[in-house]
Design a protein around this motif. Structure first.
Motif, PDB file in Angstrom:
ATOM      1  N   THR A   1     -15.114  -4.158  54.169  1.00  0.00           N
ATOM      2  CA  THR A   1     -15.139  -3.970  55.621  1.00  0.00           C
ATOM      3  C   THR A   1     -16.373  -4.640  56.220  1.00  0.00           C
ATOM      4  O   THR A   1     -16.294  -5.309  57.253  1.00  0.00           O
ATOM      5  N   GLU A   2     -17.500  -4.484  55.539  1.00  0.00           N
ATOM      6  CA  GLU A   2     -18.749  -5.036  56.078  1.00  0.00           C
ATOM      7  C   GLU A   2     -18.733  -6.566  56.060  1.00  0.00           C
ATOM      8  O   GLU A   2     -19.260  -7.206  56.981  1.00  0.00           O
TER       9      GLU A   2
ATOM     10  N   ILE B   1     -16.060  -8.500  56.332  1.00  0.00           N
ATOM     11  CA  ILE B   1     -15.185  -8.919  57.438  1.00  0.00           C
ATOM     12  C   ILE B   1     -15.915  -8.782  58.756  1.00  0.00           C
ATOM     13  O   ILE B   1     -15.894  -9.677  59.603  1.00  0.00           O
ATOM     14  N   TRP B   2     -16.596  -7.656  58.896  1.00  0.00           N
ATOM     15  CA  TRP B   2     -17.288  -7.396  60.149  1.00  0.00           C
ATOM     16  C   TRP B   2     -18.392  -8.412  60.403  1.00  0.00           C
ATOM     17  O   TRP B   2     -18.623  -8.853  61.533  1.00  0.00           O
TER      18      TRP B   2
ATOM     19  N   LEU C   1      -7.113  -0.849  57.030  1.00  0.00           N
ATOM     20  CA  LEU C   1      -7.905  -1.405  58.130  1.00  0.00           C
ATOM     21  C   LEU C   1      -8.573  -0.344  59.004  1.00  0.00           C
ATOM     22  O   LEU C   1      -9.285  -0.678  59.955  1.00  0.00           O
TER      23      LEU C   1
ATOM     24  N   ASP D   1     -11.103   1.647  58.470  1.00  0.00           N
ATOM     25  CA  ASP D   1     -12.572   1.611  58.476  1.00  0.00           C
ATOM     26  C   ASP D   1     -13.099   0.465  59.338  1.00  0.00           C
ATOM     27  O   ASP D   1     -14.114   0.605  60.016  1.00  0.00           O
ATOM     28  N   LEU D   2     -12.414  -0.671  59.284  1.00  0.00           N
ATOM     29  CA  LEU D   2     -12.822  -1.825  60.091  1.00  0.00           C
ATOM     30  C   LEU D   2     -12.717  -1.486  61.578  1.00  0.00           C
ATOM     31  O   LEU D   2     -13.611  -1.809  62.371  1.00  0.00           O
TER      32      LEU D   2
ATOM     33  N   GLY E   1     -15.836  -1.441  64.185  1.00  0.00           N
ATOM     34  CA  GLY E   1     -15.835  -2.284  65.386  1.00  0.00           C
ATOM     35  C   GLY E   1     -15.896  -1.479  66.665  1.00  0.00           C
ATOM     36  O   GLY E   1     -16.588  -1.866  67.617  1.00  0.00           O
TER      37      GLY E   1
END
Ligand code: SF4
Length: 244
Positions: free
Chosen positions: A64-65, A67-68, A94, A96-97, A101
């Motif tokens: 997740t991190e 991607i972020w 998704l 967590d993402l 965000g």
């Protein structure tokens, strides 16, 4: 900010900012996160690089991190709407993402065919359900579609989007839309052009324009006055090219 999480997502590509080229958010600047893998094999799929296992070597397991980090770098740290697409992004974890965000002021839109309902659909800002019509060669599971609508609940703005190639597809769209009268409907003419292996591609703009006109006539003829008819803006501008 929400506490960081370690969900791993299979990612085909992350790109932008560009504009959302279709549906309810058409024209809106966005960063795309395209996940890898799909439970469907539509005959006219324009995203095979995110579907077929022969492209799997291009898909990257990302936290997740990670991607972020890409999303914030591409957007310059300025909040915008992140478009989650695929493949079928509902396959991936998704939630967590989206949490991460939202903590930074970003918004999230997801498009899926509606074959897999996920509890985190309720965290989205926009959910686009795009049931595949008969021309796709797939059979729409209306129970699963209803489950997706139920999972979203009152959370996101949920809409229906249909790709229409012919009269049979149009009738399918009419029938499915009638089952979900509360959901706004977006129709777009189908694009027959297969995506080329190198990611570049021209499309039959004249054919698309002709199909668009036919679709407008069909909607007007049926007095389907709640439906929105839109072209695929990105296809008009860039053909089937990837990463725009
Ligand atoms: S559901 Fe979408 S991504 Fe999956 S095969 Fe069909 S068109 Fe392609």
């Amino acid at each position: 900010m929400t506490e960081a999480s370690s969900s791993t997502v299979l990612v085909s590509e992350i790109f932008g900012p560009t504009i959302q080229g279709e549906g309810v958010l058409i024209g809106l600047p966005t960063v795309f996160v395209r996940t890898g893998g799909c439970d469907y094999r539509c005959s006219w799929c324009d995203s095979l690089h995110a579907v077929e296992s022969r492209f799997r070597h291009d898909w990257k397991p990302m936290s997740t991190e990670e991607i972020w980090s890409d999303v914030t770098r591409l957007s310059g740290g300025k909040p915008l709407t992140v478009s989650l697409s695929g493949g079928n992004p509902a396959i991936q974890p998704l939630g967590d993402l989206i949490d991460l965000g939202h903590g930074e002021g970003y918004r999230f839109a997801l498009e899926t065919q509606g074959s897999l309902a996920r509890p985190w659909f309720s965290q989205l800002d926009t959910l686009v359900l795009s049931p595949k019509p008969p021309s796709s060669g797939m059979v729409c599971d209306l129970t699963a579609l209803a489950d997706c609508v139920g999972a979203a609940g009152e959370g996101p703005q949920t809409v229906l989007k249909f790709v229409v190639f012919d009269a049979e597809d149009f009738a399918f769209a009419r029938n499915v839309a009638a089952r979900f009268p509360a959901l706004p409907v977006y129709l777009q003419p189908g694009n027959h052009t297969p995506p080329p292996a190198d990611g570049e591609g021209n499309v039959d703009i004249d054919g698309l324009t002709e199909r668009m006109r036919w679709l407008v006539d069909a909607v007007a003829g049926e007095r389907w006055f709640s439906a929105h008819v839109l072209p695929q803006l990105h296809v008009m501008l860039w053909g089937n090219r990837r990463g725009v």
